[in-house]
Design a protein around this motif. Sequence first.
Motif, PDB file in Angstrom:
ATOM      1  N   SER A  24       0.851  -1.192   0.000  1.00  0.00           N
ATOM      2  CA  SER A  24       0.000   0.000   0.000  1.00  0.00           C
ATOM      3  C   SER A  24       0.885   1.239   0.000  1.00  0.00           C
ATOM      4  CB  SER A  24      -0.908   0.037   1.234  1.00  0.00           C
ATOM      5  OG  SER A  24      -1.741  -1.104   1.294  1.00  0.00           O
ATOM      6  N   VAL A  25       0.443   2.274  -0.716  1.00  0.00           N
ATOM      7  CA  VAL A  25       1.233   3.502  -0.786  1.00  0.00           C
ATOM      8  C   VAL A  25       0.335   4.725  -0.705  1.00  0.00           C
ATOM      9  CG1 VAL A  25       3.092   2.476  -2.161  1.00  0.00           C
ATOM     10  CG2 VAL A  25       1.150   3.551  -3.325  1.00  0.00           C
ATOM     11  N   HIS A  26       0.908   5.811  -0.211  1.00  0.00           N
ATOM     12  CA  HIS A  26       0.300   7.132  -0.320  1.00  0.00           C
ATOM     13  C   HIS A  26       1.047   7.840  -1.442  1.00  0.00           C
ATOM     14  CE1 HIS A  26      -1.484   7.398   4.021  1.00  0.00           C
ATOM     15  NE2 HIS A  26      -1.650   6.209   3.476  1.00  0.00           N
ATOM     16  N   ASP A  27       0.374   8.050  -2.562  1.00  0.00           N
ATOM     17  CA  ASP A  27       1.004   8.624  -3.755  1.00  0.00           C
ATOM     18  C   ASP A  27       0.665  10.109  -3.803  1.00  0.00           C
ATOM     19  OD1 ASP A  27       2.331   8.930  -6.113  1.00  0.00           O
ATOM     20  OD2 ASP A  27       1.220   7.404  -7.209  1.00  0.00           O
ATOM     21  N   CYS A  28       1.677  10.941  -3.631  1.00  0.00           N
ATOM     22  CA  CYS A  28       1.448  12.366  -3.378  1.00  0.00           C
ATOM     23  C   CYS A  28       1.727  13.236  -4.595  1.00  0.00           C
ATOM     24  CB  CYS A  28       2.325  12.826  -2.216  1.00  0.00           C
ATOM     25  SG  CYS A  28       2.055  11.883  -0.707  1.00  0.00           S
ATOM     26  N   GLY A  29       0.703  13.971  -5.038  1.00  0.00           N
ATOM     27  CA  GLY A  29       0.882  14.950  -6.097  1.00  0.00           C
ATOM     28  C   GLY A  29       0.754  14.382  -7.492  1.00  0.00           C
ATOM     29  N   ILE A  30      -0.345  13.694  -7.788  1.00  0.00           N
ATOM     30  CA  ILE A  30      -0.524  13.108  -9.117  1.00  0.00           C
ATOM     31  C   ILE A  30      -1.554  13.915  -9.914  1.00  0.00           C
ATOM     32  CG2 ILE A  30       0.030  10.842  -8.178  1.00  0.00           C
ATOM     33  CD1 ILE A  30      -2.901  10.051  -8.561  1.00  0.00           C
ATOM     34  N   SER A  31      -1.547  13.727 -11.213  1.00  0.00           N
ATOM     35  CA  SER A  31      -2.501  14.426 -12.079  1.00  0.00           C
ATOM     36  C   SER A  31      -3.810  13.643 -12.166  1.00  0.00           C
ATOM     37  CB  SER A  31      -1.915  14.580 -13.481  1.00  0.00           C
ATOM     38  OG  SER A  31      -1.796  13.310 -14.110  1.00  0.00           O
ATOM     39  N   GLU A  32      -4.843  14.308 -12.656  1.00  0.00           N
ATOM     40  CA  GLU A  32      -6.115  13.615 -12.886  1.00  0.00           C
ATOM     41  C   GLU A  32      -5.935  12.495 -13.902  1.00  0.00           C
ATOM     42  OE1 GLU A  32      -9.827  16.625 -12.087  1.00  0.00           O
ATOM     43  OE2 GLU A  32      -8.823  16.759 -14.030  1.00  0.00           O
ATOM     44  N   ARG A  33      -5.127  12.740 -14.910  1.00  0.00           N
ATOM     45  CA  ARG A  33      -4.888  11.698 -15.923  1.00  0.00           C
ATOM     46  C   ARG A  33      -4.331  10.435 -15.281  1.00  0.00           C
ATOM     47  NH1 ARG A  33       0.223  10.675 -18.827  1.00  0.00           N
ATOM     48  NH2 ARG A  33      -0.211   9.229 -20.539  1.00  0.00           N
ATOM     49  N   ILE A  34      -3.335  10.594 -14.423  1.00  0.00           N
ATOM     50  CA  ILE A  34      -2.737   9.431 -13.767  1.00  0.00           C
ATOM     51  C   ILE A  34      -3.741   8.770 -12.827  1.00  0.00           C
ATOM     52  CG2 ILE A  34      -0.977   8.717 -12.113  1.00  0.00           C
ATOM     53  CD1 ILE A  34       0.113   9.171 -14.920  1.00  0.00           C
ATOM     54  N   LEU A  35      -4.537   9.572 -12.131  1.00  0.00           N
ATOM     55  CA  LEU A  35      -5.572   9.016 -11.252  1.00  0.00           C
ATOM     56  C   LEU A  35      -6.519   8.121 -12.045  1.00  0.00           C
ATOM     57  CD1 LEU A  35      -6.925   9.100  -8.370  1.00  0.00           C
ATOM     58  CD2 LEU A  35      -8.380  10.911  -9.301  1.00  0.00           C
ATOM     59  N   HIS A  36      -6.949   8.582 -13.200  1.00  0.00           N
ATOM     60  CA  HIS A  36      -7.876   7.799 -14.022  1.00  0.00           C
ATOM     61  C   HIS A  36      -7.213   6.532 -14.561  1.00  0.00           C
ATOM     62  CE1 HIS A  36     -10.121  11.835 -14.734  1.00  0.00           C
ATOM     63  NE2 HIS A  36     -10.585  11.210 -13.678  1.00  0.00           N
ATOM     64  N   LEU A  37      -5.930   6.625 -14.922  1.00  0.00           N
ATOM     65  CA  LEU A  37      -5.219   5.441 -15.409  1.00  0.00           C
ATOM     66  C   LEU A  37      -5.052   4.403 -14.300  1.00  0.00           C
ATOM     67  CD1 LEU A  37      -2.409   6.976 -17.663  1.00  0.00           C
ATOM     68  CD2 LEU A  37      -4.477   5.773 -18.395  1.00  0.00           C
TER      69      LEU A  37
END
Length: 265
Positions: free
Chosen positions: A157-170
């Motif tokens: 499990s990870v906390h992924d900090c500072g991503i774009s909406e595009r990456i979130l959707h992918l």
Amino acid sequence: MIDAHCHFTGYATDMWKCELFGTKSFEEIIEKISAYAPNAPGEWIYGRGWDQNDWPGKQFPDKRRLDSLFPNRPVFLKRIDGHAALANQYALNLAGIHAGTKIPGGEVELKDGKLTGILIDNAMDELEKHIPLISDSLASRYFLKAQEECFSLGLTSVHDCGISERILHLVDKAQQSGLLKMKIFALLSDSASYYDRWVAKGPYKTERLHMGGFKLYADGALGSRGACLIEEYSDKKDWKGFLLRDSAYLNSVAAKLAGSNLQLC
């Protein structure tokens, strides 16, 4: 195990770049990117991970060797902290960055009135906007490769900090397909267009993905001399770093999120 602050998707999508971590001199960087360049997946020669503190003299490099070796191809070499980069003249020209360029929250380094190629924080981001993104399919493949490496070390499990909406959707798509099993708590990057949209929508949550807030950068990093200090840097006279955003902007974002159920990191 859970990593409470990392850049999982950034690590994944960096996999196509020339790895410069652990280099002991600028000459070693030249050797690495020269070997990488013929097989780079696109026009850009993109490296990541150098740290001048590991080199003799501990000084920032400049672009002269890059200009000589790659006069007609853009080169962009990001520092280990992700807050500074070295670019050659070809890349600087593509971004329209010259000796008189001023970028709030960033530094375009000059020596004797000439560009050194070093860009700090927002100045680096201004150039990086001109580098084409990798395809969705390739990004998703790298997610799985990064997942495999994490799982091999017991990281689930990870906390992924500072991503774009595009990456979130992918990420969401890859998880919904059943291929990406990593559990991810995501914070979106600082983007004015995101705030109103997500404050209205609220957190997004599935079995393996939870988008619960935003990552906001106030200043840079010590190693690239972008951290905002009260006293001047010991190795740079009359320099105290800078804020990436002014206090009015930081306060406005905090106020906007304070009344929502999204957190601010």
